[in-house]
Design an enzyme around this catalytic site. Structure first.
Site, PDB file in Angstrom:
ATOM      1  N   ASP A  63     -11.006  -1.226   6.681  1.00  0.00           N
ATOM      2  CA  ASP A  63     -10.139  -2.384   6.493  1.00  0.00           C
ATOM      3  C   ASP A  63     -10.095  -2.635   4.998  1.00  0.00           C
ATOM      4  OD1 ASP A  63      -8.980  -4.867   6.166  1.00  0.00           O
ATOM      5  OD2 ASP A  63     -10.234  -5.897   7.640  1.00  0.00           O
ATOM      6  N   TYR A 154       6.523  -8.514   0.506  1.00  0.00           N
ATOM      7  CA  TYR A 154       6.339  -7.102   0.160  1.00  0.00           C
ATOM      8  C   TYR A 154       6.736  -6.874  -1.296  1.00  0.00           C
ATOM      9  CZ  TYR A 154       6.473  -2.016   0.852  1.00  0.00           C
ATOM     10  OH  TYR A 154       6.255  -0.657   0.774  1.00  0.00           O
ATOM     11  N   THR A 191       8.833   6.883   7.753  1.00  0.00           N
ATOM     12  CA  THR A 191       7.455   6.662   8.185  1.00  0.00           C
ATOM     13  C   THR A 191       7.443   5.658   9.336  1.00  0.00           C
ATOM     14  OG1 THR A 191       7.107   4.785   6.687  1.00  0.00           O
ATOM     15  CG2 THR A 191       6.629   6.993   5.822  1.00  0.00           C
ATOM     16  N   PRO A 192       6.305   5.547  10.038  1.00  0.00           N
ATOM     17  CA  PRO A 192       6.206   4.544  11.098  1.00  0.00           C
ATOM     18  C   PRO A 192       6.468   3.125  10.619  1.00  0.00           C
ATOM     19  CG  PRO A 192       4.445   6.153  11.325  1.00  0.00           C
ATOM     20  CD  PRO A 192       5.140   6.460  10.021  1.00  0.00           C
ATOM     21  N   GLN A 257      21.770   3.396  -9.767  1.00  0.00           N
ATOM     22  CA  GLN A 257      23.107   2.791  -9.762  1.00  0.00           C
ATOM     23  C   GLN A 257      23.044   1.308  -9.448  1.00  0.00           C
ATOM     24  OE1 GLN A 257      25.277   4.731  -6.637  1.00  0.00           O
ATOM     25  NE2 GLN A 257      23.750   4.286  -5.115  1.00  0.00           N
TER      26      GLN A 257
END
Length: 257
Positions: A63, A154, A191-192, A257
């Site tokens: 973890d 994020y 990805t997952p 861009q």
């Protein structure tokens, strides 16, 4: 010639996706790899599969938000191989919610994994490496360079990884530790995490997002984990010996861009 012969590596988030692809490539390049992940069942299964191929793979549950878990992982390295040469802080998560819907719990959970985990790993890695040097690769993202409305936590966490890595890299270089610390900044990868994120959206919204990516990415596709792993190999090896505190972006032209 194998580029990581007898190098000892620890990779977080190695049960699937970019972490697993990186572990496989490092192993085939001659490394000894401790795969770690919060998902013990998947991690053990992958490590067993790799050992059956004659590769020097070991798994330990980790973890990344827990200092004691990091200490146990480093002790495992000391007991098994004695050193640490390459650390890949790859474990991460993303929760979809705009700034109005994002809860404090969601914010803290995201930063705990994506930023606290990188801090703890980097700190432990420096302690293990400073006597002989090494490479630390922190997986940031193009989402730490730009903003996307659905992933503010994020964005914040990956932006934090980028700046934290610069600070740690400068410190190690000034101290003469011969530890290089760099950021790998992928764009959208098959990805997952991406798949699960799309699954959590209404079907029309998920399809609209996929269509948007197809148009927004000049190369017209998502990256494959193996493509990101090859960049990891560059940062792990002596090919990047004069590179520290830098970002390596792999995004199919997204930021062009």
């Amino acid at each position: 010639m194998q580029r990581l012969t007898n190098q000892v590596c620890l990779i977080t988030g190695a049960a699937n996706g970019i972490g697993l692809a990186t572990a496989e490539l490092f192993l085939r390049e001659g490394a000894k790899v401790l795969l770690t992940d919060i998902d013990a069942e998947a991690g053990e299964r992958q490590a067993h599969r790799l050992r059956e191929q004659g590769l020097n793979a070991l798994f330990q549950q980790l973890d990344v938000t827990c200092p004691q878990a990091w200490a146990r992982a480093m002790e495992t390295l000391r007991e098994r191989w004695g050193v640490l040469d390459v650390l890949v802080n790859n474990a991460g998560m993303a929760l979809l919610a705009d700034v109005e819907k994002l809860t404090l719990e969601m914010w803290r959970k995201t930063l705990a994994v994506n930023l606290d985990g990188v801090f703890l790993g980097t700190q432990q890695g420096i302690a293990m490496m400073k006597a002989r040097g090494g490479s630390i690769i922190n997986v940031a993202s193009i989402e730490g360079i730009i903003g996307e409305p659905l992933v503010p936590a994020y964005n914040a966490s990956k932006g934090g990884v980028r700046i934290f890595s610069r600070s740690a890299a400068a410190h190690c270089a000034r101290q003469g530790y011969a530890i290089r610390i760099n950021n790998l900044c992928p764009g959208y990868v098959a990805t997952p995490m991406i798949r699960d994120g799309l699954t959590g959206l209404p079907s029309e919204q998920a399809q609209a997002f996929q269509d948007y990516l197809g148009q927004r990415i000049p190369m017209g596709r998502l990256a494959q984990p193996e493509e990101i792993a090859r960049a990891m190999l560059f940062l792990a090896s002596e090919d990047s010996s004069y590179m520290t505190g830098s970002d390596l972006v792999l995004d199919g032209g997204y930021l062009a861009q």
